[in-house]
Design an enzyme around this catalytic site. Structure first.
Site, PDB file in Angstrom:
ATOM      1  CG  HIS A 181      34.645  31.453  41.525  1.00 12.30           C
ATOM      2  ND1 HIS A 181      35.733  31.468  40.701  1.00 12.30           N
ATOM      3  CD2 HIS A 181      35.008  32.117  42.628  1.00 12.30           C
ATOM      4  CE1 HIS A 181      36.719  32.093  41.299  1.00 12.30           C
ATOM      5  NE2 HIS A 181      36.301  32.503  42.460  1.00 12.30           N
ATOM      6  CG  ASP A 182      36.411  32.653  37.371  1.00 12.52           C
ATOM      7  OD1 ASP A 182      36.563  33.857  37.655  1.00 12.52           O
ATOM      8  OD2 ASP A 182      37.288  31.799  37.573  1.00 12.52           O
ATOM      9  CD  GLU A 217      30.387  35.101  48.588  1.00 10.54           C
ATOM     10  OE1 GLU A 217      29.448  34.611  47.966  1.00 10.54           O
ATOM     11  OE2 GLU A 217      31.503  35.321  48.086  1.00 10.54           O
ATOM     12  NE  ARG A 230      38.166  37.018  50.334  1.00 13.55           N
ATOM     13  CZ  ARG A 230      38.076  35.702  50.184  1.00 13.55           C
ATOM     14  NH1 ARG A 230      38.568  34.898  51.099  1.00 13.55           N
ATOM     15  NH2 ARG A 230      37.492  35.183  49.123  1.00 13.55           N
ATOM     16  CG  HIS A 284      33.613  36.532  50.589  1.00 15.78           C
ATOM     17  ND1 HIS A 284      33.774  35.418  49.825  1.00 15.78           N
ATOM     18  CD2 HIS A 284      34.250  36.284  51.758  1.00 15.78           C
ATOM     19  CE1 HIS A 284      34.476  34.518  50.504  1.00 15.78           C
ATOM     20  NE2 HIS A 284      34.783  35.031  51.670  1.00 15.78           N
TER      21      HIS A 284
HETATM   22  N1  PXP Z   1      30.291  32.834  44.823  1.00 10.51           N
HETATM   23  C1  PXP Z   1      31.192  32.739  45.825  1.00 10.51           C
HETATM   24  C2  PXP Z   1      30.931  31.788  46.950  1.00 10.51           C
HETATM   25  C3  PXP Z   1      32.351  33.535  45.816  1.00 10.51           C
HETATM   26  O1  PXP Z   1      33.225  33.444  46.838  1.00 10.51           O
HETATM   27  C4  PXP Z   1      32.552  34.446  44.761  1.00 10.51           C
HETATM   28  C5  PXP Z   1      33.784  35.312  44.757  1.00 10.51           C
HETATM   29  O2  PXP Z   1      33.846  36.091  45.898  1.00 10.51           O
HETATM   30  C6  PXP Z   1      31.570  34.527  43.765  1.00 10.51           C
HETATM   31  C7  PXP Z   1      30.466  33.697  43.806  1.00 10.51           C
HETATM   32  C8  PXP Z   1      31.667  35.494  42.635  1.00 10.51           C
HETATM   33  O3  PXP Z   1      32.709  35.142  41.807  1.00 10.51           O
HETATM   34  P1  PXP Z   1      33.167  36.136  40.651  1.00 10.51           P
HETATM   35  O4  PXP Z   1      33.703  37.361  41.311  1.00 10.51           O
HETATM   36  O5  PXP Z   1      34.201  35.361  39.909  1.00 10.51           O
HETATM   37  O6  PXP Z   1      31.945  36.433  39.825  1.00 10.51           O
END
Ligand code: PXP
Length: 238
Positions: A191-192, A71, A46, A44
């Site tokens: 995410h999480d 992403e 930035r 990702h």
């Molecule tokens: N999916 C997306 C779209 C995210 O932006 C992120 C964090 O960058 C994740 C998944 C992964 O999340 P985590 O680091 O909490 O596992």
């Protein structure tokens, strides 16, 4: 159905950047992560390059053998990267540039015709497009209208409630996933997610195509080592 594991390597870059050198070496770790069985690598990038740098994104693209998922928010800089690399998957997130980490998915109010034409232009490159969304039926209808291949369900709210009230919140994810599947859209999630909350989520969503996990997986690898950690996640996704 087996669910694929895409490892988000941003956190490895964060650790490296803390000292300015090249330790840990992200390229070597990408190779190891793949050799331990992960199905994909996620980055990702930035604009402030506080973790993954532009250089990393290109360097990783040269070594990655599994699916590369890039992403980010679809601004001009991001779209130039996508145009150059043409990764297997592009996940569009609605983040403002200053947020620490993606803290929500797209909502109806974020979407407009520009996003629709951006999606079309990415699909023309041959990349699959995934839209990171809040789990709602109306967002699946948007995804259908926008002709995306996949959606990624934002699981932050699920993770927060896990251990307390997961049976209640999971219903929303189940109905949205079923509706997506019925309409030919593949379902990713992220995410999480961690070793505590992943199995219940996976078992509840039989058509879960892929999870993207970064923070918890890298933290776990400090305890169990990277290889054992990846195998533990893969075991839950079988
Ligand atoms: N999916 C997306 C779209 C995210 O932006 C992120 C964090 O960058 C994740 C998944 C992964 O999340 P985590 O680091 O909490 O596992």
């Amino acid at each position: 159905m087996k669910t694929r594991l895409s490892v988000n390597v941003n956190k490895i870059a964060t650790l490296r950047n803390a000292r300015g050198g090249n330790n840990p070496n992200i390229i070597e770790l990408v190779k190891k992560i793949e050799s331990y069985g992960a199905d994909g690598i996620t980055v990702h990038p930035r604009t402030d390059e506080r973790h993954i740098t532009l250089q990393d994104v290109y360097d990783i693209s040269k070594v990655v053998k599994t699916d590369y998922n890039i992403e980010g928010y679809p601004d001009v800089r991001f779209l130039n990267i996508i145009n150059d690399i043409k990764p297997e998957q592009v996940t569009l997130v609605p983040d403002a540039p200053d947020v620490i980490t993606s803290n929500r998915g797209w909502k109806e109010s974020d979407l407009n015709m520009d996003i629709k034409s951006i999606i079309l232009s990415i699909k023309r490159l041959g990349s699959k497009v995934s839209l990171f969304i809040e789990p709602s039926i109306s967002m699946i209808n948007f995804a259908l209208d926008y002709d995306v291949d996949r959606i990624e369900l934002y699981t932050g709210d699920y993770a927060r409630l896990y251990g307390d009230n997961e049976n209640k919140i999971i219903d929303k994810y189940i109905s949205v996933s079923e509706y997506a599947q019925k309409n030919g859209i593949e379902v990713n999630a992220g995410h999480d997610l961690d070793l505590e909350n992943l199995l219940f989520f996976k078992r509840s969503i039989p058509n879960l195509y892929e999870v993207s996990i970064g923070h918890a997986l890298i933290c776990d690898s400090l305890i169990y080592g990277l290889e054992k950690t990846i195998k533990r996640y893969l075991e839950q996704l079988k």
